[in-house]
Write an enzyme that holds these catalytic residues in place. Structure first.
Site, PDB file in Angstrom:
ATOM      1  N   LYS A 112       0.833  -1.197   0.000  1.00  0.00           N
ATOM      2  CA  LYS A 112       0.000   0.000   0.000  1.00  0.00           C
ATOM      3  C   LYS A 112       0.872   1.253   0.000  1.00  0.00           C
ATOM      4  CE  LYS A 112      -2.069   1.972   3.555  1.00  0.00           C
ATOM      5  NZ  LYS A 112      -2.961   2.292   4.695  1.00  0.00           N
ATOM      6  N   ASP A 130      -6.505   0.626   0.540  1.00  0.00           N
ATOM      7  CA  ASP A 130      -6.684   0.883   1.967  1.00  0.00           C
ATOM      8  C   ASP A 130      -8.052   0.349   2.383  1.00  0.00           C
ATOM      9  OD1 ASP A 130      -8.508   2.711   0.962  1.00  0.00           O
ATOM     10  OD2 ASP A 130      -7.823   4.368   2.233  1.00  0.00           O
TER      11      ASP A 130
END
Length: 242
Positions: A112, A130
Site C-alpha cells: 500500500k 486501503d
C-alpha cells in the site's frame, strides 16, 4: 462507475503533504491508524528536523518518539523510520528507490505504502488498497475479495493502468465522503443507479444528505440530484475518517 467517480470527485488527490519521495514514504508510514490531517500537523516539524535518510538513521529515538506521539503507535513508527533510514543509507546511498520490489523490501513499507509513493512521488501508476478501497470495490461488485493484494490485481485487470493512481484517490474520497462503512449515503450517491449495494444505507434524500461529509458535501448532493440545503453546515467541516 470509474468515469462517474472521476466526475464526482474532481478534487481527488493525495492528502498527505510532501515535497520529496522520502517525505511521502515517511508520511504514509505515519498515516497508519490515524488521519492524513493529523499526519500533516506532525510532519512539518519532522521534515524540518530530518532532511535525509542519514538523519533518520542517526535520530535520537526519544526525540523522534515525542514528535510522532500524536500519530499513535509512535514507538513502532519511530522504529520503522530509523530502520528505514539505516537501510536506505546502507543499500541505496540514502536515495529512496522507485521500484515496487525494492520499496516493499524496506522497513515499514508494504504494498500500500509502495503504491502511494510510486503513484504520487514517482509518477508510476499504482493501486492503493486501503480500508476504503477494499470496502468500496466489494460494494461496487468489482471484486469479492478481502485480501488487499488480490484486490489490487483484480482491479488492475478492470482499469486502464494510466488511471490506477487517480482511481485510488477517487475511491478513497468516495469512501470518506459518501460511502461510509456503517451507513453509506446511498440516496445521495452519484453511483446509485449502477451500484449493486444500493440500499445498504438510507435511500431517502433527507437522511442521505445528512451523511455526506467534506468540503464539497453540498456539491456532492447536487451531483446526486439532492437538495444541497439538506446537507448540515457541520458536514462541510467535520474531520474525515482515516
Amino acid at each position: 462507475m470509474a468515469k462517474v467517480l472521476a466526475e464526482t470527485h474532481p478534487d481527488a488527490h493525495c492528502e498527505l503533504d510532501f515535497t520529496t519521495p522520502l517525505e511521502l514514504a515517511v508520511a504514509t508510514i505515519l498515516s497508519a491508524q490515524t488521519t492524513d490531517v493529523r499526519v500533516n500537523l506532525v510532519t512539518p516539524a519532522l521534515f524540518k528536523r530530518y532532511l535525509t535518510a542519514a538523519d533518520y538513521a542517526s535520530a535520537d529515538r526519544a526525540e523522534m518518539e515525542e514528535l510522532l506521539r500524536p500519530t499513535g503507535f509512535f514507538r513502532a513508527k519511530t522504529d520503522s523510520l530509523i530502520k528505514l533510514g539505516h537501510t536506505l543509507v546502507e543499500k541505496y546511498d540514502g536515495v529512496l528507490p522507485a521500484k515496487l520490489d525494492q520499496l516493499v523490501a524496506l522497513p515499514g513499507i508494504g504494498r500500500k505504502t509502495a503504491n502511494v509513493v510510486l503513484g504520487n512521488a514517482f509518477g508510476v501508476p499504482g493501486i492503493t488498497v486501503d480500508t476504503h478501497f477494499r470496502r468500496l470495490t466489494n460494494r461496487f461488485g468489482w471484486v469479492q475479495e478481502e485480501d488487499p493484494v488480490k484486490i489490487e490485481f483484480l482491479v488492475a485487470d478492470l482499469i486502464e493502468k494510466r488511471d490506477w493512481t487517480m482511481l485510488s484517490h477517487r475511491v478513497i474520497f468516495h469512501g470518506r465522503r459518501v460511502c461510509h462503512a456503517r451507513k453509506p449515503a446511498c440516496g445521495a450517491c452519484t453511483l446509485a443507479p449502477m451500484c449493486p449495494s444500493y440500499g445498504t444505507g438510507p435511500t431517502e434524500a433527507a437522511a442521505s444528505a445528512k451523511l455526506l461529509k467534506g468540503p464539497r458535501a453540498r456539491e456532492l448532493a447536487i451531483a446526486a440530484g439532492v437538495d444541497p440545503d439538506l446537507v448540515p453546515a457541520a458536514a462541510v467541516t467535520v474531520p474525515e475518517a482515516p
